[in-house]
Design a protein around this motif. Sequence first.
Motif, short mmCIF file in Angstrom:
data_model
loop_
_atom_site.label_atom_id
_atom_site.label_comp_id
_atom_site.label_asym_id
_atom_site.label_seq_id
_atom_site.Cartn_x
_atom_site.Cartn_y
_atom_site.Cartn_z
N ASP A 65 -9.20 6.31 -1.11
CA ASP A 65 -8.02 6.85 -0.29
C ASP A 65 -8.48 6.81 1.36
O ASP A 65 -8.02 6.26 2.10
N ILE B 147 6.65 9.12 5.70
CA ILE B 147 5.19 9.11 6.56
C ILE B 147 4.95 7.79 7.05
O ILE B 147 4.59 7.54 8.22
N VAL C 30 -0.33 2.79 9.04
CA VAL C 30 -1.26 2.04 10.04
C VAL C 30 -1.43 0.91 10.01
O VAL C 30 -1.51 -0.03 10.99
N ILE C 31 -1.38 0.18 8.76
CA ILE C 31 -1.44 -1.43 8.38
C ILE C 31 -0.25 -2.01 9.27
O ILE C 31 -0.52 -3.22 9.72
N PHE D 199 0.14 7.00 4.99
CA PHE D 199 -0.57 7.12 6.25
C PHE D 199 -1.26 5.65 6.37
O PHE D 199 -1.09 5.06 7.42
N ALA D 200 -1.99 5.11 5.36
CA ALA D 200 -2.71 3.75 5.25
C ALA D 200 -1.79 2.79 5.62
O ALA D 200 -1.83 2.03 6.51
N GLY E 291 1.79 4.06 -3.35
CA GLY E 291 0.76 5.08 -2.74
C GLY E 291 0.46 6.25 -3.92
O GLY E 291 -0.45 6.91 -4.03
N HIS E 292 1.63 6.40 -4.90
CA HIS E 292 1.22 7.37 -6.01
C HIS E 292 0.77 6.95 -7.17
O HIS E 292 0.58 7.67 -8.13
N LEU E 293 0.25 5.53 -7.12
CA LEU E 293 -0.28 4.92 -8.45
C LEU E 293 -1.68 4.62 -8.01
O LEU E 293 -2.53 4.74 -8.75
N THR E 294 -1.99 4.03 -6.94
CA THR E 294 -3.33 3.24 -6.36
C THR E 294 -3.59 3.88 -5.05
O THR E 294 -2.92 4.66 -4.32
N PRO E 295 -4.96 3.87 -4.76
CA PRO E 295 -5.43 4.40 -3.50
C PRO E 295 -4.83 3.88 -2.33
O PRO E 295 -4.17 2.73 -2.28
N GLY E 296 -4.42 4.75 -1.38
CA GLY E 296 -3.57 4.21 -0.15
C GLY E 296 -2.39 5.16 -0.05
O GLY E 296 -2.69 6.50 -0.19
N GLY E 297 -1.40 4.90 0.53
CA GLY E 297 -0.15 5.85 0.85
C GLY E 297 0.40 5.41 2.03
O GLY E 297 0.03 4.69 2.52
N ILE F 227 0.86 -1.22 0.02
CA ILE F 227 0.07 -0.03 0.02
C ILE F 227 0.78 1.21 0.03
O ILE F 227 0.73 2.11 -0.70
N SER G 24 -2.47 11.39 -3.55
CA SER G 24 -0.92 11.65 -3.21
C SER G 24 -0.41 12.76 -3.75
O SER G 24 0.42 13.35 -2.90
N ASN H 79 -1.75 8.79 -8.71
CA ASN H 79 -2.77 8.79 -7.77
C ASN H 79 -2.85 10.37 -7.33
O ASN H 79 -1.85 10.82 -6.57
N ASN I 112 6.30 9.38 0.85
CA ASN I 112 5.47 7.95 1.35
C ASN I 112 5.99 7.30 2.43
O ASN I 112 5.46 7.05 3.44
#
Lengths: 154, 172
Positions: free
Chosen positions: B49, A123, A45-46, A41-42, A33-39, A29, B136, B133, A120
């Motif tokens: 997101d 963070i 947390v995971i 922070f997420a 982060g710069h391609l798909t949802p997430g990044g 994730i 981001s 994204n 990313n």
Amino acid sequence: MRQESGMTLIVKRITRITVSLIFLFGVYIMLHGHLTPGGGFAGGVIIALSFIHLVLAFGKKAALKRISETTISAFESIGGVFFWSIALGGLLFSGVYFLNFLPKGEAFSLFSAGTIVFCNIAIFLKVGAGLFAIFVALAFLRMPDEKEEGGKAA
Amino acid sequence: MLEHHVIILLMIAGAIVAMELEDMLSSVIALGAVGIGLTLEFLLLRAPDLAITQLVVEILSLIILIRATVGVKLPPEKVKGRIGYFLFAVVFVVAFLVFSYRALGALPAFGSPIMKMGSLYVKEALAKTGAANIVSAVILDFRGYDTLGEATILFTSVIGVLAIVRKVGRKP
């Protein structure tokens, strides 16, 4: 005897299998982060959740033997300083605070978007270590095995 | 719009249940229902997101709250029906509703794209940052300074937690 540290054998066995998958998912994730949802922070947390999984299943002592509280705070500080130094790098190399000074690369590929990947990662380190530290501090406030090491000042 | 209303009503119901229950564990679980409703709402508004982040943060806070509140019995606090408190609450609620009615009336319609800066970000994010994204691209490039502040907030909260619950100076 076994009940004192963590949960039952079933939980421990399942945890051995799942915890590395959760860890890998967090890294995935974060790196995408710069391609798909997430990044960051997420993903952070995971990662914190995977360590919490380990702590809950195996007990505080067994889990914190691998990764001590000093290591956690070191990781958090490294993340914070890394993020700030990226911002300073923008100021240093191109004169604008937080400017994306690295080459952008080809869009939609993994190695693109310049500093965003490194932001990313920073963070991610910061959030993962920080939330895990908060969990360790808050959740073990009244653990029964805390009294044994109560004399040792942290 | 119907699904939004259903989810929001469920969230309000969960919040009221969490307030009214006396058992702490049940309250925490009802609070989790509110968080899951918020996650679904983000997903329906096409913000994956935020939905991912909300879901994982919700799980984390649920674990921490359960771990911290299990076995804790707070005595139920009965507030005497004083007329002053009641009047103050009524005045506050009425003022809040009036102001929010006026403020919400001045907002543009739900989901209408009027944002000047936002449309600029949408147009130029890929060319300027190279990130596919766009969320981001906004939080780590255009608004990187905000993210630095957010990281500082997290750092400060960790310091605060460690300062409050540290072992030194605590009596068993």
